[in-house]
Design an enzyme around this catalytic site. Structure first.
Site: not given
Ligand code: F6R
Length: 640
Positions: A164-166, A168, A183
């Site tokens: 869950n990347e920034p 999300s 990532t």
């Protein structure tokens, strides 16, 4: 269990999630594994299942090792365990070496008695049309077994949990996402370069994670210290998905000391508790005060102290003027152009002893270029001052040479032989083998032995070249080729008996007065840390010997970080010319120039990183009101 532990730990008003800090990642992993084992056992007694949410990456590795140990040595059974992994790269075949399926199989599943049908990992190979349905089924499957009892998490440097990347959303569920740049950079080493990393992944959502009954997020090492501060003390925000844990009723963040270093209670403990004002803490506080007020130390006033939470220091230790002078002098005494000690000088306030005038020195360099990158100016100074300087290259560094670079050398030998009519069938064979291997080499596949040796030789030649440039005698250059390193892959073995003996016997042979070592205590899995573990273990073994009473250990930091200024005990300044000479010394490592195999997130070349960092250290000293130097290298003395 951890929950009881953190209740005994101090809370601070700055921290919005319970945090447990352990000395080392190893201890923390034992603690977390014990909680997982207790859950599994309780459920066994109740004749029911334990549902675990599992993470991959470097962080949970020691948890899995401990769980395997508990299984093998203490009979912990996993028959009643159902687990769900957080994520998987997409697209990626489950059999591929980088897949999380492969990771889990190798590090946990194949060593325990879990039913393979109970091991769920998103499938990185489903077709695009099927992904949505696959994700929904994953969510359904979790719900059908009663939800996740215990969710283990790591954290990305960008604050991601799972993938869950920034950005999300808090209510996101299992889905296909696009990986963030940070990532992908961080995964570059495993995939042998950024171009090979999939652009997408399937991940459990934030909501899926927050629905777990219990969540434990782990983080180790310096790399994670900044983001941990934001996740724990910052606002709940989609910029830092880990901050969503602040909204969970039963989550704990478990850290080692280094990952916790930026939390307020560690960075500025006088703001969170009544502290005992040791000299070291006074130095830390005053430096922090000067830097945050943007004033040189000697200009700090009583007012500055009072307004920045340091009135207790004034009450106990007099006025600002006296404290300022004390700290200023302490800093001043760390600066020396004589890293081997200044002959015939009064050394009461110098970092090194004046005697003996000519010291025997060993510089341990984890890879063949850390000596020049991290302490090139000091290295040169020690040689110029006539000390008996030895360099010990701990590992061959062979995996960091590009394939085409290695092949260039193999081809050179072949062409050289034919040019001078030298009949060398073995060299021809190596050429043929290397050529055919490289033509079909798969992503991240370990090299054949001959090619590995060629790569090691290239780095050896470069290191020798640097030593000659600095003026080190050939017989003082030692290539230890420590066996722990020679796996052919990024994953290394832990330090072993043979490694320790090699290091110990070199020290015994040279009987140094000074040892320099790369002190990357914060790098939990890297080669530098293992190399340092080897030195510590060797010193532990021989510290009772007579000559060791006179042997001081100085730690320098690797290419990417510097000691906190309050920790520095020796700062060696460099003039512009000396800095330029260091740059030329680094240039000798041609295989590590113009884009390296393991570039990481920092696109600067090593010489640039070294210069930026050495200049920044000098600037910090200058900002604190000390003399203005072009650059400085910094060391901490380690008392073993
Ligand atoms: C892995 C995962 C990621 C990692 C994170 C930290 O399943 O979901 O969130 O936990 O990227 O990775 P390491 O531990 O390698 O620093």
């Amino acid at each position: 269990m951890i929950k009881d532990m953190h209740q005994t730990q101090q809370f601070t008003s700055f921290e919005k999630i319970p945090v447990t800090i352990m000395n080392k990642a190893e201890e923390a992993c034992k603690l977390v594994s014990a909680e997982i084992a207790a859950l599994i056992r309780t459920r066994q007694q109740q004749n029911t299942v334990a549902v675990l949410g599992l993470a991959t990456g470097s962080t949970p590795l020691k948890i899995y090792q401990e769980l395997v140990r508990l299984h093998k040595e203490e009979g912990l059974s996993f028959k009643n365990v159902i687990c769900f992994n957080l994520d998987e790269y997409y697209p990626l075949a489950p059999e591929s070496l980088q897949s999380y399926r492969h990771f889990m199989q190798e590090n946990l599943f194949k060593h325990i008695d879990i039913n393979p049908e109970n091991c769920h990992i998103p499938n990185g190979q489903v077709s695009l049309e099927e992904v949505k349905q696959h994700c929904e089924a994953y969510e359904e499957r979790i719900k059908s077994v009663g939800g996740i009892d215990f969710q283990l998490l790591g954290i990305g440097r960008n604050g991601h949990i799972g993938f869950n990347e920034p950005g999300s959303h808090i209510s996101s569920v299992t889905r296909l996402i696009t990986l963030d740049k940070v990532t992908r950079f961080d995964a570059a080493a495993e995939f042998s370069g950024i171009a090979n990393i999939p652009r997408k992944a399937i991940t459990m959502g934030v909501n899926t994670i927050l629905s777990a009954k219990r969540i434990v997020l782990l983080a180790w090492g310096e790399r994670k210290a900044d983001i941990i501060k934001l996740a724990v003390e910052g606002p709940v925000s989609d910029f830092v998905p880990a901050s969503y844990l602040q909204t969970h009723h039963n989550s704990t963040i478990v850290l080692d000391e280094v990952a916790a270093a930026n939390l307020t209670r560690k960075k500025t403990p006088w703001l969170t508790e009544d502290v005992v004002w040791t000299d070291q803490l006074i130095k830390k506080a005053v430096i922090h005060l000067a830097l945050s007020c943007q004033k040189p130390i000697l200009k700090l006033t009583n007012n500055d102290y009072n307004e920045n939470g340091l009135s207790s220091l004034l009450v106990l230790h007099g006025n600002a003027h006296d404290i300022n002078i004390k700290v200023f002098n302490a800093l001043q005494h760390t600066i020396t152009g004589w890293p081997g000690g200044k002959p015939h000088a009064d050394d009461t306030y110098r970092p090194e002893r004046a005697e003996p005038i000519r010291k025997r020195v060993i510089i341990f360099s984890p890879h063949p270029d850390d000596d020049i990158i991290s302490m090139g100016g000091t290295f040169q100074r020690l040689a110029d001052h006539g000390h008996d300087v030895h360099v010990a290259y701990q590992t061959s560094g062979n995996i960091a040479v590009a394939d085409d670079e290695a092949f260039r050398f193999v081809e050179f030998v072949k062409d050289y032989n034919s040019q001078f009519n030298i009949n060398a069938p073995d060299a021809d064979k190596i050429y043929e083998q290397s050529s055919s291997f490289l033509k079909q080499k798969k992503n991240a596949e370990p090299d054949i032995a001959a090619l590995r040796q060629v790569k090691g030789l290239i780095r050896k030649g470069e290191a020798k070249n640097t030593c000659r440039f600095v003026g080190i005698l050939d017989e003082n250059i030692h290539f230890l080729n420590l066996p722990f390193y020679e796996t052919g892959t990024i994953e290394k073995k832990p330090i072993g008996e043979e490694d320790i003996q090699i290091i110990a016997s070199l020290i015994q042979h040279i009987k140094p007065h000074q040892i320099y070592a790369a002190g990357d205590l914060a790098d939990p899995h890297g080669t530098h840390k293992v190399c340092l573990d080897g030195i510590f273990a060797a010193l532990d073994r021989i510290k009772h010997l007579d000559f060791m009473k006179d042997c001081w250990l100085w730690l320098y930091k690797g290419a990417w970080a510097e000691w906190d200024i309050d920790a520095i005990e020796m700062a060696v300044p460099m003039s512009p010319e000396q800095l330029l000479k260091k740059r030329y010394g680094i240039f000798k490592h041609q295989s590590q120039k113009d884009g390296v195999v393991f570039q990481g997130t920092d696109s600067r070349e090593f010489w640039q990183r070294a210069e930026d960092r050495n200049k920044a250290t000098a600037e910090l000293y200058n900002n604190l009101g000390l003399a203005e130097y072009e650059a400085m290298e910094a060391f901490v003395r380690w008392h073993y």
